[in-house]
Design a protein around this motif. Structure first.
Motif, short mmCIF file in Angstrom:
data_model
loop_
_atom_site.label_atom_id
_atom_site.label_comp_id
_atom_site.label_asym_id
_atom_site.label_seq_id
_atom_site.Cartn_x
_atom_site.Cartn_y
_atom_site.Cartn_z
N LEU A 269 1.73 1.55 2.79
CA LEU A 269 2.40 2.18 1.64
C LEU A 269 3.37 1.06 0.96
N ILE A 270 3.26 1.21 -0.44
CA ILE A 270 3.71 0.28 -1.30
C ILE A 270 4.92 1.21 -1.92
N TYR B 237 -1.38 3.20 -0.35
CA TYR B 237 -0.64 4.37 -1.02
C TYR B 237 0.54 4.04 -1.71
N PRO B 238 0.30 4.01 -3.19
CA PRO B 238 1.26 3.11 -3.96
C PRO B 238 2.54 4.31 -4.35
N MET B 239 3.51 4.00 -4.27
CA MET B 239 4.72 4.68 -4.59
C MET B 239 5.47 4.09 -5.50
N LYS C 13 -0.89 11.11 3.64
CA LYS C 13 -0.26 10.48 4.94
C LYS C 13 0.58 9.37 4.72
N VAL C 14 1.41 9.26 5.91
CA VAL C 14 2.26 8.02 5.80
C VAL C 14 1.78 7.07 6.81
N PRO C 15 1.27 6.01 6.23
CA PRO C 15 0.79 4.97 7.21
C PRO C 15 1.77 4.35 7.99
N ASN C 16 1.41 3.24 9.03
CA ASN C 16 2.45 2.84 10.08
C ASN C 16 3.10 1.50 9.32
N GLN D 285 12.18 7.85 9.51
CA GLN D 285 12.07 9.16 9.76
C GLN D 285 10.66 9.70 9.65
N LEU D 286 9.66 9.15 8.82
CA LEU D 286 8.52 9.30 8.62
C LEU D 286 7.61 8.63 9.60
N GLY D 287 8.19 7.52 10.62
CA GLY D 287 7.39 7.00 11.56
C GLY D 287 6.62 5.75 11.22
N VAL D 288 7.24 5.08 9.91
CA VAL D 288 6.88 3.84 9.69
C VAL D 288 7.25 2.87 10.82
#
Length: 144
Positions: free
Chosen positions: A14-15, A41-43, A64-67, A87-90
């Motif tokens: 996730l960026i 996953y670009p943000m 999905k939220v990657p690690n 909180q999202l599990g990263v």
């Protein structure tokens, strides 16, 4: 602190962050990751900036939220982002540089069990200047 490597991203990232002024860097980074088999996953800070690939405007929009995450926000914005990522599990975060994370941010991550690195992934995957930068930084290039 350990250096970053391809395995740190666990196949996806996730960026978070980056601004309209940094479109070229963002495009090159996206290409470097994807060319090396890493799903991105670009943000970006300004998702409407016309990067030429799908971006997400919020965590709720992500499929999905990657690690792992790559953080390009200013260090004043980073503490709130760390809370959300936790909180999202990263579990792993690479910070672009000290402009993104200071020692208190790194300590917060340690307390939360989040592994951290500081550096530019382009040193791993990029060419040209990035390859030269990697050489002087002692980072071993990892290219597919």
């Amino acid at each position: 602190m350990e250096k970053i490597n391809k395995a740190f991203f666990d196949g996806e990232v996730l960026i978070c962050g980056c601004s309209k002024q940094d479109n070229l860097y963002y495009k090159n980074m996206y290409k470097a990751f994807t060319d090396n088999g890493i799903k991105v996953y670009p943000m970006p800070t300004t998702p409407e900036s016309g990067l030429g690939f799908e971006t997400y405007t919020s965590f709720d929009d992500l499929p999905k939220v990657p690690n792992s995450a790559y953080v390009l926000t200013h260090k004043n914005q980073t503490p709130a982002l760390i809370e959300q990522l936790d909180q999202l599990g990263v579990k792993r975060i690479v910070f672009f540089g000290k402009v993104c994370a200071d020692e208190s941010t790194l300590e917060t991550c340690r307390k939360k069990g989040i592994q951290t690195r500081i550096g530019c992934p382009m040193m791993l995957f990029g060419g040209g200047f990035h390859r030269l930068h990697a050489f002087f930084a002692g980072v071993k290039q990892e290219r597919s």
